[in-house]
Design a protein around this motif. Sequence first.
Motif, PDB file in Angstrom:
ATOM      1  N   ASN A 256       0.820  -1.205   0.000  1.00 41.91           N
ATOM      2  CA  ASN A 256       0.000   0.000   0.000  1.00 41.91           C
ATOM      3  C   ASN A 256       0.859   1.262   0.000  1.00 41.91           C
ATOM      4  O   ASN A 256       2.070   1.205  -0.240  1.00 41.91           O
ATOM      5  CB  ASN A 256      -0.964  -0.013   1.190  1.00 41.91           C
ATOM      6  N   THR A 322      -5.429   1.568   2.830  1.00 37.74           N
ATOM      7  CA  THR A 322      -5.769   0.294   2.218  1.00 37.74           C
ATOM      8  C   THR A 322      -4.868   0.017   1.035  1.00 37.74           C
ATOM      9  O   THR A 322      -4.288   0.913   0.449  1.00 37.74           O
ATOM     10  CB  THR A 322      -7.228   0.299   1.740  1.00 37.74           C
ATOM     11  N   ALA A 323      -4.762  -1.248   0.691  1.00 38.05           N
ATOM     12  CA  ALA A 323      -3.901  -1.630  -0.428  1.00 38.05           C
ATOM     13  C   ALA A 323      -4.527  -1.168  -1.726  1.00 38.05           C
ATOM     14  O   ALA A 323      -5.633  -1.567  -2.079  1.00 38.05           O
ATOM     15  CB  ALA A 323      -3.715  -3.147  -0.456  1.00 38.05           C
TER      16      ALA A 323
END
Length: 334
Positions: A256, A322-323
Amino acid sequence: MLLLVLSPLVAEFLLGDFPITKVAFLLFVLPMYGCGAILIREIVRRTGRGWPTMLVLALAYAVLEEGITTMSLFNPNYAGDHLLAYGLIPAVGMSPVWTIYVLSLHVVWSIGTPIAMVEAVAGTRRTTPWLGKIGFSVVAAFFVVGVAVTTASSLYQYPFVASLPQLAGVVVVLVALILLAIFLPRLAGPRTVLAGSAPSPWLVGVVGTLAALAFQLVERYAQALLPAWGLTLVFVVLWVGFLVLVAFWSAKPGWNGRHVLALATGAILNYAWIGVERVATGDVIGPLKVTPADVVGQVLLVVAMVALIGWGVFQLRKAGDTALPAAALNPVTH
């Protein structure tokens, strides 16, 4: 916009070409560096692509600046430093050592690192376009002006013009890089994901720092130990190994924005020690003279860069971090 200022600050001031107390020079280099970085990021994010495209366009920028604007790739006496003497290939009038080194500086530090830092600070907006049509047009116009002014200044300071075949070669490379950027895949489709989890951002940051340090130390000290072809090979091995490793890591779940910022942090730390050393020893662009205030200013610039990185970490955590495939350096995306 932060990126407009950060790109030339990292490229010229953090490196120690200019002491930060001579910040007025920022106005001269800002249109090409800053606007170039903004255009690259905006094009990539508008077209739904990610870091592979970002780095290809950064390389195109580097080729434009060093091949046409300053022509340092071909000028044997650029800035009076005889940059091509080590490894010169007479047939093409270039040194592979200088070519790889200076293009790497632009790709990693002038363009890539500032974009990564500013996107981190942007939090939830780090992968979205930031400019409207008018803003994009204005930035593009200033970039063209910056290229013209920088080219004219370079020709005035260092009267040298590359040969027609050399300039034609630069144009061919630029077109090839732009086509490559166009045909690289978008990030909207399926993404290859490897088994396992991405490593800790701390580990990524340490590896990135060591890789950048190795690159800088090899360039500085290996010329006395290796022939030019040997140092060229070392550069290639370092680059290929680093890119393969990051591509492998970034294809794993959990990669991320913090990982990307960790890589940028490694780059910043390396420019930081080089810049402080250069200013402290008076190794700045002539005819500038260094004062104690310049050294203090350089240290404060480093502190400001570290603070900006810290702000980026905070914003990423606040955004949920978040990724996001768009934030990943993932050449295997397809």
